[in-house]
Design a protein around this motif. Sequence first.
Motif, PDB file in Angstrom:
ATOM      1  N   PRO A   3       7.061   8.473  -3.344  1.00 12.28           N
ATOM      2  CA  PRO A   3       7.563   8.581  -4.712  1.00 12.28           C
ATOM      3  C   PRO A   3       8.881   7.849  -4.920  1.00 12.28           C
ATOM      4  O   PRO A   3       9.665   7.665  -3.984  1.00 12.28           O
ATOM      5  CB  PRO A   3       7.749  10.094  -4.894  1.00 12.28           C
ATOM      6  N   THR A   4       9.114   7.446  -6.156  1.00  7.34           N
ATOM      7  CA  THR A   4      10.414   6.927  -6.558  1.00  7.34           C
ATOM      8  C   THR A   4      11.243   8.092  -7.078  1.00  7.34           C
ATOM      9  O   THR A   4      10.849   8.765  -8.027  1.00  7.34           O
ATOM     10  CB  THR A   4      10.268   5.858  -7.653  1.00  7.34           C
ATOM     11  N   ALA A  28      12.555  14.008  -3.664  1.00 13.06           N
ATOM     12  CA  ALA A  28      11.306  13.978  -4.421  1.00 13.06           C
ATOM     13  C   ALA A  28      10.151  14.030  -3.438  1.00 13.06           C
ATOM     14  O   ALA A  28      10.231  13.476  -2.334  1.00 13.06           O
ATOM     15  CB  ALA A  28      11.206  12.722  -5.290  1.00 13.06           C
ATOM     16  N   VAL A  29       9.062  14.707  -3.828  1.00 12.41           N
ATOM     17  CA  VAL A  29       7.891  14.883  -2.963  1.00 12.41           C
ATOM     18  C   VAL A  29       6.647  14.438  -3.714  1.00 12.41           C
ATOM     19  O   VAL A  29       6.532  14.642  -4.928  1.00 12.41           O
ATOM     20  CB  VAL A  29       7.746  16.362  -2.529  1.00 12.41           C
ATOM     21  N   VAL A  38      -1.963  12.404   1.795  1.00  6.76           N
ATOM     22  CA  VAL A  38      -0.710  11.799   2.228  1.00  6.76           C
ATOM     23  C   VAL A  38       0.425  12.610   1.617  1.00  6.76           C
ATOM     24  O   VAL A  38       0.490  12.774   0.398  1.00  6.76           O
ATOM     25  CB  VAL A  38      -0.600  10.323   1.796  1.00  6.76           C
ATOM     26  N   VAL A  39       1.287  13.151   2.458  1.00  6.55           N
ATOM     27  CA  VAL A  39       2.457  13.915   2.018  1.00  6.55           C
ATOM     28  C   VAL A  39       3.682  13.045   2.259  1.00  6.55           C
ATOM     29  O   VAL A  39       3.918  12.597   3.391  1.00  6.55           O
ATOM     30  CB  VAL A  39       2.584  15.247   2.780  1.00  6.55           C
ATOM     31  N   SER A  40       4.469  12.808   1.214  1.00  6.45           N
ATOM     32  CA  SER A  40       5.601  11.904   1.339  1.00  6.45           C
ATOM     33  C   SER A  40       6.835  12.475   0.649  1.00  6.45           C
ATOM     34  O   SER A  40       6.731  13.304  -0.263  1.00  6.45           O
ATOM     35  CB  SER A  40       5.262  10.534   0.754  1.00  6.45           C
ATOM     36  N   THR A  54       0.790  -1.235   0.000  1.00  2.00           N
ATOM     37  CA  THR A  54       0.000   0.000   0.000  1.00  2.00           C
ATOM     38  C   THR A  54       0.824   1.287   0.000  1.00  2.00           C
ATOM     39  O   THR A  54       0.304   2.330  -0.386  1.00  2.00           O
ATOM     40  CB  THR A  54      -0.922   0.023   1.232  1.00  2.00           C
ATOM     41  N   ILE A  55       2.072   1.228   0.422  1.00  2.00           N
ATOM     42  CA  ILE A  55       2.908   2.431   0.476  1.00  2.00           C
ATOM     43  C   ILE A  55       3.935   2.425  -0.653  1.00  2.00           C
ATOM     44  O   ILE A  55       4.048   3.397  -1.412  1.00  2.00           O
ATOM     45  CB  ILE A  55       3.633   2.540   1.830  1.00  2.00           C
TER      46      ILE A  55
END
Length: 490
Positions: free
Chosen positions: A136-137, A144-145, A156-158, A129-130
């Motif tokens: 991001p890749t 990378a965001v 979801v902020v990653s 799921t993540i």
Amino acid sequence: MGEVAGAGGEFAVKLGKKEVVAAALPMQEHWLPLSNLDLLLPPLDVGVFFCYTNPTTTASQRLGYGSLVAILKAALAQALVSYYALAGEVVQNSVGEPELLCNNRGVDFLEAFADLELCHLNLYNPDETIEGKLVPTKKQGVLAVQATELKCGGIVVSCTFDHRIADAYSANMFMVFWADTARSAAPISLRPSFRRSLLNPRRPLCVDPSLDSMYIPVSALPPPPKHKQQADEEGETTTTSRDDDRLVSRMYYVTAAKLSELQQRACSNGSKRSKLESFSAFLWKMVAESSLVANNDDNKTMSRMGIVVDGRCRLMSQGMDDKRTPMASYFGNVLSIPFGEKRVMEVVEKPLSWVAETVNEFVEKAATKEHFLGLIDWVEEHRPVPAVARIYCKPGSEEEEKEEGSTAFVVSSGQRFPVTEMDFGWGKPVLGSYHFPWGGEAGYVMPMPSPLANGDWVVYLHLFASQVAFIESHAPTVFRPLTPHYLNLL
């Protein structure tokens, strides 16, 4: 929306607009060398994500996805003025070592939509799921965001970082600064220091021979075991690719009561062990016992466990609470990975207090100023040949018989993980976690504080599937699957 990313698993993520966010102010292009401690890191990327539900402003007005993204991008552009290293690129210098070109290339910012409500997100299995969906890749640059809109209106902020540029402490600094900037918080959090001279080697070099047992130049790495070489040459499936011997990621929560219980069991003869040492010792026993069951061999099989030690507070004269000291704001890697190695049967049969004492012994040896100064000198002595921590490396063919079935994993303390500080102006996240399926042959474990702020831990665990199955069957009251119900999302 455009292409579909990670369409397998429980839901699909549609990718939308991709933009490069650069620092808001122009900067003169320049080179920033990596420190000797940075050079110990291979080219690995580390992910981190934060989940928010029903974003609102202080006036309790719901914000749309477009408004959220605009806030994130504007604050990111401002934050990159101070954290300009994250807007650069890693390139090789004339001797083949990585260096940072600070050219304001910018950060890839990806917008996405997930056909999923946050309350239905399977947090226990981030591989499904993540990975490849909500984190991001990173294809270029240092950072990378991704901002992913959910069906429920949550977000979801990653981020994905190049580990050679930032350790967890540095990443935490940046993320809190970014969130503070979005809220126009005053005073602003720590501004970074890129003073590489803080980690310069000594003259003359002073290297403790014991460091050779912790780190190894890649030129000295032994060849892979014979069975692996043969399988690779013949294109066959190796042992580590079988279903029970593949590395998997899982997320659990461990209650404050269980942590206290483990700590009490780990203490003996008046000794005091930290919760991290106690938890790590317990996990070491679990992993060792799973190896013993799998291999049915108590004479040759070895087990290694390491703990990441942050050297900042060891290298500064003041304490970590004194933000005036340069090391408190230093941006980069200031890490060492001491480890212990014992026979599997010994780890299994000895009481938890003995294992915890072993953990304390190898951690304490590395938790000194002299250790980190010596490690800086050790790297200088071997440059430009890159080096890596030995615990990440499988011994070679001459050790193959001894090491068949051996285990190794690293525990990284995430107790400073700033989950409750990641408020961009629409409230605190209901969950935050690192995500690091790094692809090596050693496991990785990151315990972090629960977003409920109740003393519980959220634990990201990346181990072999057979080890995970054993841990879940033998310690179900300690490692409890992380669920939306636990986070009060249901």
